[in-house]
Design an enzyme around this catalytic site. Structure first.
Site, short mmCIF file in Angstrom:
data_model
loop_
_atom_site.label_atom_id
_atom_site.label_comp_id
_atom_site.label_asym_id
_atom_site.label_seq_id
_atom_site.Cartn_x
_atom_site.Cartn_y
_atom_site.Cartn_z
N CYS A 87 0.84 -1.20 0.00
CA CYS A 87 0.00 0.00 0.00
C CYS A 87 0.88 1.26 0.00
O CYS A 87 1.63 1.48 -0.94
CB CYS A 87 -0.99 -0.02 1.15
N HIS A 196 -3.68 -4.73 -0.77
CA HIS A 196 -3.32 -5.44 0.47
C HIS A 196 -3.42 -6.95 0.25
O HIS A 196 -4.52 -7.51 0.31
CB HIS A 196 -4.26 -5.03 1.60
N GLU A 198 -2.62 -9.25 2.26
CA GLU A 198 -3.05 -9.90 3.49
C GLU A 198 -4.56 -9.82 3.69
O GLU A 198 -5.12 -10.52 4.55
CB GLU A 198 -2.32 -9.28 4.69
#
Length: 219
Positions: A87, A196, A198
């Site tokens: 990011c 992102h 994750e």
């Protein structure tokens, strides 16, 4: 056999960015032995370093300077030691960011300026497709998948001059929200994603696993 010892070590840079626990857990599931730290021995000594980023470009740069992270990231890159930005961790690797008319200098690893996306709705929040280049290491097996973005700013142009004839040019992945913007860059040891991983479900988990497995080859 101690299987933990065979895992590549990854440090998630702890410099005051937002909630990074999800990144730590995702990297652990990807097969890494993960620590959350800003100590030089952890940042410089790990097989891989992850630089997260949440918030304003200038604030993240100030927080990175406060823990001497810019110098340490530069040392890793110069030594061919893998780094993954996420990011705003991607954005600060570029030359500059412009937010609310204020220009802040970035790390300058790549050419380009982070600017407001010219879209009717910002932030760009949610799932989006990407266009990965052929042979991408990060996107191997997830080239057609969607990833989760949360951002209002992005790099919308790419002008990288290859100085050394034998130098492999970076692999750039694009997405679009109002205009095309850079979704990821793979440049030798230095990689980064605007989205992102994750928070990107199975596709993001596979991408992180691809990166973690590359650390075993580099180790």
């Amino acid at each position: 056999m101690n299987t933990a010892a065979a895992q590549p070590t990854v440090t998630v840079l702890d410099y005051g960015s937002g909630n990074v626990r999800s990144a730590v857990r995702a990297l652990e599931r990807a097969g890494a032995n993960v620590s959350l730290s800003a100590r030089p021995e952890d940042v410089l000594g790990a097989d891989g370093l992850v630089v997260p980023g949440v918030g304003a470009f200038g604030s993240v740069m100030a927080e990175l300077r406060a823990v001497d992270a810019i110098r340490m990231i530069g040392r890793r890159v110069a030594g061919g030691r893998p780094v993954l930005g996420i990011c705003v961790g991607l954005q600060v690797l570029f030359e500059a960011g412009v937010e609310h008319g204020i220009r802040e200098e970035g790390m300058g690893e790549w050419p380009g300026t982070v600017e407001l996306l010219p879209a009717d709705v910002v932030p760009h929040m949610g799932w989006n497709t990407v266009k990965a280049p052929e042979g991408s290491l990060l996107f191997n097996g997830v080239e057609e998948e969607r990833f989760y973005f949360v951002h209002s700013y992005g790099v919308q142009t790419w002008d990288f001059e290859v100085i050394q004839p034998k130098m492999k040019p970076p692999a750039v992945t694009w997405s679009e929200h109002g205009a095309p913007f850079i979704a990821a860059v793979e440049n030798g040891p230095l990689c980064a994603t605007q989205f992102h991983p994750e928070k990107s479900g199975d596709a993001g988990a596979r991408l992180l696993r691809n990166w973690v497995q590359s650390l075993k080859v580099a180790a």
